[in-house]
Write an enzyme that holds these catalytic residues in place. Structure first.
Site, PDB file in Angstrom:
ATOM      1  N   ASN A 189       0.807  -1.228   0.000  1.00 57.77           N
ATOM      2  CA  ASN A 189       0.000   0.000   0.000  1.00 57.77           C
ATOM      3  C   ASN A 189       0.836   1.272   0.000  1.00 57.77           C
ATOM      4  OD1 ASN A 189       0.434  -1.308   2.661  1.00 57.77           O
ATOM      5  ND2 ASN A 189      -0.316   0.638   3.448  1.00 57.77           N
ATOM      6  N   CYS A 244       0.418   5.926   6.874  1.00 56.58           N
ATOM      7  CA  CYS A 244      -0.430   5.106   6.024  1.00 56.58           C
ATOM      8  C   CYS A 244      -1.764   4.756   6.643  1.00 56.58           C
ATOM      9  CB  CYS A 244       0.294   3.820   5.658  1.00 56.58           C
ATOM     10  SG  CYS A 244       0.698   2.834   7.083  1.00 56.58           S
ATOM     11  N   GLN A 290      -5.099  -3.989  -1.669  1.00 57.02           N
ATOM     12  CA  GLN A 290      -4.685  -3.052  -2.726  1.00 57.02           C
ATOM     13  C   GLN A 290      -4.600  -3.714  -4.101  1.00 57.02           C
ATOM     14  OE1 GLN A 290      -4.379   0.190  -2.348  1.00 57.02           O
ATOM     15  NE2 GLN A 290      -4.357   0.337  -0.116  1.00 57.02           N
ATOM     16  N   SER A 340     -11.168  -5.456   0.689  1.00 54.19           N
ATOM     17  CA  SER A 340     -11.910  -4.369   1.344  1.00 54.19           C
ATOM     18  C   SER A 340     -12.762  -3.648   0.306  1.00 54.19           C
ATOM     19  CB  SER A 340     -10.898  -3.394   1.960  1.00 54.19           C
ATOM     20  OG  SER A 340     -11.554  -2.243   2.435  1.00 54.19           O
ATOM     21  N   GLY A 341     -14.004  -3.304   0.664  1.00 58.55           N
ATOM     22  CA  GLY A 341     -14.917  -2.692  -0.294  1.00 58.55           C
ATOM     23  C   GLY A 341     -14.593  -1.247  -0.648  1.00 58.55           C
TER      24      GLY A 341
HETATM   25  N1  PLP Z   1      -4.407  -4.040   4.001  1.00 62.00           N
HETATM   26  C1  PLP Z   1      -3.897  -3.123   3.158  1.00 62.00           C
HETATM   27  C2  PLP Z   1      -2.789  -3.518   2.230  1.00 62.00           C
HETATM   28  C3  PLP Z   1      -4.407  -1.822   3.140  1.00 62.00           C
HETATM   29  O1  PLP Z   1      -3.897  -0.914   2.302  1.00 62.00           O
HETATM   30  C4  PLP Z   1      -5.463  -1.486   4.022  1.00 62.00           C
HETATM   31  C5  PLP Z   1      -5.982  -0.111   4.076  1.00 62.00           C
HETATM   32  O2  PLP Z   1      -5.296   0.835   3.774  1.00 62.00           O
HETATM   33  C6  PLP Z   1      -5.971  -2.489   4.873  1.00 62.00           C
HETATM   34  C7  PLP Z   1      -5.415  -3.753   4.828  1.00 62.00           C
HETATM   35  C8  PLP Z   1      -7.103  -2.211   5.801  1.00 62.00           C
HETATM   36  O3  PLP Z   1      -8.305  -2.105   5.102  1.00 62.00           O
HETATM   37  P1  PLP Z   1      -9.586  -1.389   5.758  1.00 62.00           P
HETATM   38  O4  PLP Z   1      -9.330   0.077   5.748  1.00 62.00           O
HETATM   39  O5  PLP Z   1     -10.732  -1.783   4.893  1.00 62.00           O
HETATM   40  O6  PLP Z   1      -9.710  -1.936   7.140  1.00 62.00           O
END
Ligand code: PLP
Length: 388
Positions: A154, A330, A184, A204-205
């Site tokens: 990310n 992040c 991502q 993730s939606g």
């Molecule tokens: N994993 C990665 C690689 C992410 O970039 C993110 C969010 O930035 C997440 C997990 C977490 O997702 P959520 O915001 O839907 O909890």
């Protein structure tokens, strides 16, 4: 007055919902609002919406509908996969493997497991942020129960060789599970868990133009997880709680829209990213973190601007209606040094200099030019204020 249009380049943080998904959700909030567990007509209609969404998502991944478990976000999907698998498999062993560049949703779940007596190996990466399949396999032990490696990073957009890693770690120990955080990567790449040796896949939606508060976990046949939520026994007892029917339907529609034209969308994203790279390459003392070719993600560009604090540039761009993120912040309002930037060997004195520009199919080439112009104009000006 001329309307000032925002240039939103923070799509890895979250995306704008597709209007079609928002419209569908609105309909479900107001019309098909039944509880999917109810036995009457309204319940049956709501349940049908969930089945339809499950079918859509399973079709994209080429898996069975029963392999999809809906969650509330990517973080929940990661936690359910990692903690759920560790708890279910602890009699077989208590060793887990992950990488130094995972999202906190994985890293913190691993830390929690360490506090519960599990042992975690964190693999390093090369200067491009890539994990070596050979190193991953070498870290596998007879008591290793789970390996977790992200699909797309990310912060810098490194795309990991997950298929090779899955193959290598399973050859070393066929009994372990392979989890991939595809938060991502999903919506930007074709991902086929069965072909890629993946047992658990997190999505993730809100990163795919669907609603916030939605996500799902792919769970391969035969994989047992201990639930994190206890209650009414929805989703086969794995994830109790009334399903978010509008959110689930909205997320599935967004995914369907993205996968309809995936190749064309990838091309468009790469073209925009390449334009940014080309334009920013002419600004003195700008370097890009990680790879800039098409082996990297099409939508993420990490730009290190030597001599300028990312936060300062972020706010200067914001003043012009351009939204990016600081590569080191992040996941929350409390910036901390980015594990990814440290792991790829960014010098300590340049740790605060990276911004992340992340694109979506809603962006345009004109926006790339405007953003590049703004950065090129602001950087020399901001450098004058650096403390020497
Ligand atoms: N994993 C990665 C690689 C992410 O970039 C993110 C969010 O930035 C997440 C997990 C977490 O997702 P959520 O915001 O839907 O909890």
């Amino acid at each position: 007055m001329v309307e000032k249009r925002d240039i939103y380049l923070d799509n890895s943080a979250t995306t704008r919902c597709f209007p079609e998904a928002a419209a569908l959700m609105n309909e479900l909030f107001l019309e098909d609002y039944g509880n999917p567990s109810a036995m009457h007509h309204r319940g049956v209609t709501a349940e049908r919406r969930i089945s339809q969404a499950r079918k859509t998502l399973a079709g994209i991944l080429k898996v069975k509908e029963k392999n999809i478990c809906f969650t509330s976000c990517g973080t929940e999907s990661d936690n359910l996969a990692i903690i759920g698998a560790a708890m279910a498999m602890q009699r077989k062993g208590k060793h887990l493997i992950t990488t130094q560049i995972e999202h906190p949703a994985v890293l913190e779940a691993m830390k929690y497991l360490e506090s519960q007596g599990f042992e975690v190996t964190r693999l390093g990466v090369d200067n491009d942020g890539l994990v070596s399949p050979e190193e991953a396999a070498a870290a596998v032990r007879p008591d290793t129960i789970l390996v977790s490696v992200m699909h797309t990073n990310n912060i810098i957009g490194a795309v990991e060789p997950v298929e090779e890693i899955g193959r290598a770690v399973k050859a070393a120990n066929p009994g372990l599970l392979f989890h991939v955080d595809a938060v991502q990567g999903f919506g930007k790449a074709q991902i086929y868990p069965k072909r890629m040796n993946i047992d658990l896949l997190s999505v993730s939606g809100h990163k795919i133009h669907g609603p916030k508060g939605t996500g799902f976990l792919y769970i391969a046949d035969g994989v047992r997880l201990v639930p994190l939520m206890h209650g009414g026994g929805q989703q086969g007892g794995l994830r109790s709680g009334t399903e978010n029917v509008p959110g689930i339907a909205g997320m599935a529609l967004a995914a369907q829209m993205l996968y309809k034209d995936l190749d064309a969308d990838r091309e468009k994203l790469f073209a925009m990213k390449n334009r940014l790279i080309e334009r920013l390459s002419t600004v003195p003392d700008i370097v890009f973190n990680g790879r800039t070719d098409e082996t990297a993600a099409p939508h993420i560009l990490s730009v290190r601007v030597r001599g300028v604090r990312a936060e300062v540039l972020l706010h200067a761009l914001e003043d012009r209606g351009i939204y990016v993120s600081a590569g080191s912040a992040c996941s929350s309002n409390h910036p901390r040094p980015s594990e990814t930037l440290m792991a790829i060997g960014v010098p300590q004195k340049e740790m605060e200099n990276s911004i992340r520009v992340s694109l979506s199919v809603m962006n345009t080439m004109e926006e790339m030019d405007a953003a590049a112009d703004a950065i090129a104009e602001l950087v020399p000006f901001l450098r004058r204020f650096v403390r020497k």
